[in-house]
Design an enzyme around this catalytic site. Structure first.
Site, short mmCIF file in Angstrom:
data_model
loop_
_atom_site.label_atom_id
_atom_site.label_comp_id
_atom_site.label_asym_id
_atom_site.label_seq_id
_atom_site.Cartn_x
_atom_site.Cartn_y
_atom_site.Cartn_z
N LYS A 42 8.40 0.65 -6.24
CA LYS A 42 8.58 1.25 -7.55
C LYS A 42 9.70 2.25 -7.59
O LYS A 42 10.62 2.08 -8.56
CB LYS A 42 7.46 2.32 -7.79
CG LYS A 42 7.20 2.84 -9.16
CD LYS A 42 6.03 3.63 -9.27
CE LYS A 42 6.08 4.64 -10.43
NZ LYS A 42 5.01 5.45 -10.39
N GLU A 83 11.48 2.24 4.60
CA GLU A 83 10.45 1.31 5.47
C GLU A 83 10.89 0.12 4.72
O GLU A 83 11.22 -0.97 5.31
CB GLU A 83 9.06 1.24 5.59
CG GLU A 83 8.56 2.55 6.29
CD GLU A 83 8.79 4.03 5.51
OE1 GLU A 83 9.26 4.13 4.35
OE2 GLU A 83 7.48 4.76 5.80
N GLY A 103 1.63 3.77 -7.97
CA GLY A 103 1.88 2.80 -7.07
C GLY A 103 0.47 2.16 -6.73
O GLY A 103 0.32 0.85 -6.59
N ARG A 104 -0.64 3.12 -6.39
CA ARG A 104 -1.64 2.48 -5.97
C ARG A 104 -2.57 1.76 -7.06
O ARG A 104 -3.80 1.58 -6.79
CB ARG A 104 -2.43 3.59 -5.20
CG ARG A 104 -2.81 4.90 -5.91
CD ARG A 104 -3.05 6.00 -4.88
NE ARG A 104 -2.96 7.29 -5.75
CZ ARG A 104 -2.03 8.26 -5.89
NH1 ARG A 104 -0.91 7.82 -5.35
NH2 ARG A 104 -2.01 9.41 -6.67
N GLU A 132 -5.19 8.86 -1.40
CA GLU A 132 -3.95 9.27 -1.91
C GLU A 132 -4.39 10.19 -3.23
O GLU A 132 -3.57 10.73 -3.75
CB GLU A 132 -2.93 8.00 -1.86
CG GLU A 132 -1.39 8.74 -2.29
CD GLU A 132 -0.58 7.58 -1.98
OE1 GLU A 132 -0.04 7.48 -0.87
OE2 GLU A 132 -0.20 6.68 -2.78
N HIS A 173 -21.97 -4.29 14.78
CA HIS A 173 -21.80 -4.42 16.38
C HIS A 173 -20.73 -3.65 16.78
O HIS A 173 -20.13 -3.50 18.00
CB HIS A 173 -21.42 -5.89 16.64
CG HIS A 173 -22.57 -6.82 16.28
ND1 HIS A 173 -23.74 -7.02 17.05
CD2 HIS A 173 -22.80 -7.44 15.15
CE1 HIS A 173 -24.63 -7.87 16.42
NE2 HIS A 173 -23.98 -8.19 15.15
N LYS A 184 7.94 12.34 5.13
CA LYS A 184 9.08 11.67 4.80
C LYS A 184 10.23 12.30 5.11
O LYS A 184 11.28 11.68 5.73
CB LYS A 184 8.85 11.43 3.17
CG LYS A 184 8.12 9.88 3.01
CD LYS A 184 8.54 9.43 1.62
CE LYS A 184 7.25 8.78 0.94
NZ LYS A 184 7.39 8.54 -0.41
O1 F6P Z 1 4.64 7.30 0.39
C1 F6P Z 1 3.57 7.18 -0.48
C2 F6P Z 1 4.08 6.05 -1.46
O2 F6P Z 1 4.92 6.89 -2.33
C3 F6P Z 1 2.71 5.71 -2.34
O3 F6P Z 1 2.39 6.40 -3.24
C4 F6P Z 1 3.32 4.36 -2.87
O4 F6P Z 1 2.48 3.33 -3.21
C5 F6P Z 1 4.28 4.00 -1.41
O5 F6P Z 1 4.69 4.99 -1.05
C6 F6P Z 1 5.36 2.77 -2.00
O6 F6P Z 1 6.28 3.35 -2.92
P1 F6P Z 1 7.35 2.64 -3.32
O7 F6P Z 1 6.69 1.43 -4.24
O8 F6P Z 1 8.28 3.56 -4.33
O9 F6P Z 1 8.28 1.84 -2.40
#
Ligand code: F6P
Length: 547
Positions: free
Chosen positions: A206, A212, A267-268, A353, A384, A512
């Site tokens: 987003k 990452e 995002g979620r 979150e 189990h 972060k």
């Molecule tokens: O670090 C959490 C977060 O901001 C989430 O809310 C989001 O889903 C994820 O990182 C990924 O963010 P992006 O889609 O901006 O890479």
């Protein structure tokens, strides 16, 4: 004291909880043969049984009163009509618009939301068709065989969970892979068997700033261009899904290969947008639309059903009851369907979150427990592993059991065994077995009195452990869409009752920011004096052990 605690229904529930803590569900069932009818909801493809909770009619009544006193219906209207209920980020919350659940004419900040959604759906449909029909060609003129989705959190968990759940509906036209971890081991392993000329990367982010994802995307570009010897090949092998077109373009992705996302989609909650592109490529666009239709059906149920018969409302109120009033600290998600093996991981982000917060909308400290920690695993594997804890530990863990009537891969005998366990476990968690019964059973087996005295206390199960049971007719795109939307709305309702901002995530920022600074310090081998001695010594150990 928070304003919620001053509500008449809240006070009533707090007092009522003291009384209910002394009750056992066995007695509640024994004295009310209509308990299932009172405490279950049936929709066309889905049944929710919540009778195995420590509740009675008064509990339900007071919880509904709480929802009313919290003005839940008005808040729900605000969300669906595009009011900026994400206060701290000044944003609307309109993931429901992605599945057609808003007015055709909804205009937000001068833009027609439905139009934007339809345009992107059309763009997705065209793209999906081109790739699946072999008309989208890689740099060497070959068709695409493998899709690699690069994204993390909401840009990974939703699409991957759905892809896994609907594997049986894929025609294997393309193979879909997901990279989320910045640990190079993951991308290396995924790319190893693939041929660069046949791979399409979707960079899903987003913000298009997530370290990452950016790191993995750069590695993917290097991997591709090392084979193609041509920077221009990026255009044929990379698409992006983002609300930050500028960043995606400066990354080398062509504007026409960028799918839009908007700040009114969290995002979620984004798998319904182009973030779900990998799902659509895997299943075909019609099945993606069925997923949206299922979610839309749940939206309608959430908007139209009275609270007493409203699945998301009831599930949210039960969570508040179990956590805030009865004191549960965690909640287990236990699917009895292999296809849902990622559901717990997905719901961890969705619920924790969203609602893992401790100040109210106006920023004051919350003095009551809010949401539980969410964890879980496929039910049979859990049986189990950790069910011992669910049955006999001195922590009560309310659990959602999710199963399906028909298996998508029927093999004689399997589903029956699976479902026998499904039904047995919620019964056992509820009824337990008392000491008298344990002793009688051991006596019937001819055990000595000494043995019985020694073992009996260990075999007692107190029971009285709350569970919800959700039975779907089968896991298919439509029903899965319903199930996910059910949890989305449950999370929304919890947020309203608990007065937390469900749609921001400030709690992920601190770590972060620190990580960005630490990365520089490690690269320069020069540590800041500001670290505590633990962090500093750990970093020193790392640097010296490395060289
Ligand atoms: O670090 C959490 C977060 O901001 C989430 O809310 C989001 O889903 C994820 O990182 C990924 O963010 P992006 O889609 O901006 O890479």
């Amino acid at each position: 004291m928070s304003s919620r605690q001053l509500l008449p229904s809240w006070k009533k529930l707090a007092k009522h909880a003291d009384n209910m803590k002394l009750q056992h569900m066995n007695d509640l069932f024994a004295t009310d043969e209509n308990r299932f009818d009172k405490f279950s909801i049936e929709l066309p493809n889905m049944l929710l049984d919540y009778s195995k909770n420590l509740i009675d009619s008064e509990t339900k009544q007071s919880l509904i009163e709480l929802a009313n006193e919290c003005e839940l219906a008005a808040w729900r209207n605000k969300m669906f009509s595009g009011e900026k209920i994400n206060k701290t980020e000044d944003r609307a919350v309109l993931h429901t618009a992605l599945r057609g659940s808003v007015d055709e004419d909804l205009v937000l900040d001068g833009k027609n939301i439905s139009q934007q959604v339809n345009d992107q759906l059309e763009k997705m449909a065209n793209f999906v068709e081109q790739v699946r029909q072999g008309r989208w060609l890689g740099y060497s003129g070959k068709r695409i065989t493998d899709i690699v989705n690069i994204g993390v959190g909401g840009s990974n968990l939703g699409p991957q969970m759905v892809t896994e759940a609907l594997k049986n509906y894929s025609d294997n036209c393309v193979n879909v892979h997901y990279v989320s971890n910045v640990d190079g081991a993951q991308i290396a392993e995924i790319l190893r068997p693939l041929e660069p000329e046949k791979v399409l990367f979707i960079v899903s982010s987003k913000t298009f700033t997530t370290t990452e994802t950016m790191t993995n995307a750069k590695t993917a570009i290097n991997w591709l261009t090392a084979a193609s010897f041509d920077e221009k090949s990026v255009a044929k092998h990379f698409v992006a899904v983002t609300a930050n077109t500028e960043n995606a373009m400066s990354f080398g992705i062509k504007q026409e290969n960028i799918f839009d996302m908007w700040d009114w989609v969290g995002g979620r909650f984004s798998l319904w947008s182009a973030i779900g592109l990998a799902i659509a490529l895997d299943l075909g666009f019609d099945k993606f639309k069925q997923l949206l239709a299922g979610a839309n059906a749940m939206d309608k149920h959430f908007v139209e059903a009275p609270f007493e018969q409203n699945m998301p409302v009831i599930m949210a109120l039960l969570s508040v009851w179990n956590t805030t009033f009865l004191g549960a600290k965690s909640q287990a998600i236990l699917p009895y369907d292999q296809t849902l093996h990622m559901l717990a991981a997905y719901l961890q982000q969705a619920e924790m979150e969203s609602n893992g917060k401790s100040v109210t909308w106006d920023g004051s400290e919350i003095s009551y427990p809010t949401v539980p920690s969410i964890w879980g695993e496929l039910g049979i594997n859990g049986q189990h592993a950790f069910y011992q804890y669910l049955h006999q530990s001195n922590n009560v863990v309310p659990a959602d059991f999710i199963g399906s009537v028909a298996s998508v891969t029927p093999i004689k005998g399997h589903h029956e065994t699976l479902m026998a366990n499904f039904f047995a476990q919620t019964q056992a968690l509820m009824t337990g077995v008392d000491e008298q019964q344990v002793r009688e059973d051991l006596q019937a087996k001819g055990r000595t009195a000494d043995y019985i005295d020694k073992v009996a206390p260990h075999k007692v199960h107190k029971g009285n452990r709350p569970t919800n049971t959700i039975l779907l007719k089968r896991i298919d795109p439509y029903n899965l869409g319903q199930l996910i939307a059910l949890y989305e709305h449950k999370i929304f309702v919890q947020g309203i009752i608990l007065q937390v901002c469900s749609f921001d995530q400030w709690g992920v920022e601190l770590g972060k920011g620190l990580a960005a600074n630490i990365q520089q310090e490690l690269e320069n081998k020069k540590l800041s004096a500001n670290h505590d001695c633990s962090t500093k010594r750990l970093m020193n150990y790392y640097l010296s052990a490395k060289t």
